[in-house]
Design a protein around this motif. Structure first.
Motif, PDB file in Angstrom:
ATOM      1  N   PRO A 174       0.793  -1.241   0.000  1.00  0.00           N
ATOM      2  CA  PRO A 174       0.000   0.000   0.000  1.00  0.00           C
ATOM      3  C   PRO A 174       0.822   1.286   0.000  1.00  0.00           C
ATOM      4  N   ASP A 175       2.124   1.213   0.291  1.00  0.00           N
ATOM      5  CA  ASP A 175       2.952   2.423   0.318  1.00  0.00           C
ATOM      6  C   ASP A 175       3.506   2.809  -1.055  1.00  0.00           C
ATOM      7  N   ILE A 176       3.263   1.991  -2.056  1.00  0.00           N
ATOM      8  CA  ILE A 176       3.758   2.303  -3.401  1.00  0.00           C
ATOM      9  C   ILE A 176       3.020   3.517  -3.946  1.00  0.00           C
ATOM     10  N   ASP A 177       3.773   4.444  -4.536  1.00  0.00           N
ATOM     11  CA  ASP A 177       3.186   5.656  -5.119  1.00  0.00           C
ATOM     12  C   ASP A 177       2.783   5.469  -6.568  1.00  0.00           C
ATOM     13  N   THR A 178       3.606   4.771  -7.353  1.00  0.00           N
ATOM     14  CA  THR A 178       3.271   4.546  -8.761  1.00  0.00           C
ATOM     15  C   THR A 178       3.575   3.103  -9.141  1.00  0.00           C
ATOM     16  N   ILE A 179       2.780   2.601 -10.065  1.00  0.00           N
ATOM     17  CA  ILE A 179       2.972   1.256 -10.612  1.00  0.00           C
ATOM     18  C   ILE A 179       2.783   1.362 -12.117  1.00  0.00           C
ATOM     19  N   ARG A 180       3.731   0.809 -12.852  1.00  0.00           N
ATOM     20  CA  ARG A 180       3.589   0.716 -14.308  1.00  0.00           C
ATOM     21  C   ARG A 180       3.637  -0.755 -14.677  1.00  0.00           C
ATOM     22  N   VAL A 181       2.621  -1.201 -15.401  1.00  0.00           N
ATOM     23  CA  VAL A 181       2.579  -2.577 -15.886  1.00  0.00           C
ATOM     24  C   VAL A 181       2.390  -2.535 -17.391  1.00  0.00           C
TER      25      VAL A 181
END
Length: 121
Positions: free
Chosen positions: A89-96
């Motif tokens: 939950p602490d991730i700011d951005t995710i690119r897939v």
């Protein structure tokens, strides 16, 4: 000074059965998946895996979702993002991004691409 870190996996290769056309879901295809996460660095001298993004867990999520046959790669990518958000939950951005390597088209094409970028608000 605020530090940010990126953790991810690039070029994860899977053979899976995603595709809109029934023959794609029978014959299967090769896919390449990239997952890149970014977050604030909070370093208090602790050197423990639970204080960062475990890329082994990223792989397990991608592997699990790639095994679940879907018509659209968009659905697969969004499911990967949702599971990463739940676990980290602490991730700011995710690119897939997901690339289909063999297309049912007659032209010379390297691959197709679907990419989603999530930013926590």
């Amino acid at each position: 000074m605020a530090l940010r870190k990126k953790i991810g996996l690039e070029g994860i290769r899977f053979f899976a059965f995603h595709g809109f056309y029934p023959e794609e879901q029978v014959l299967g295809n090769e896919f390449m998946v990239d997952i890149i996460t970014e977050m604030q660095v909070v370093h208090d001298g602790n050197d423990e895996l639970e204080d960062t993004v475990n890329y082994e867990k990223l792989y397990e999520i991608a592997e699990s979702e790639m095994k679940n046959t879907r018509k659209l790669l968009e659905t697969v990518a969004l499911s990967i993002i949702e599971r990463i958000k739940e676990l980290f939950p602490d991730i700011d951005t995710i690119r897939v991004s997901i690339r289909k390597m063999r297309l049912p088209l007659s032209g010379e094409i390297n691959n197709s691409l679907v990419e989603f970028n999530y930013t926590r608000t």
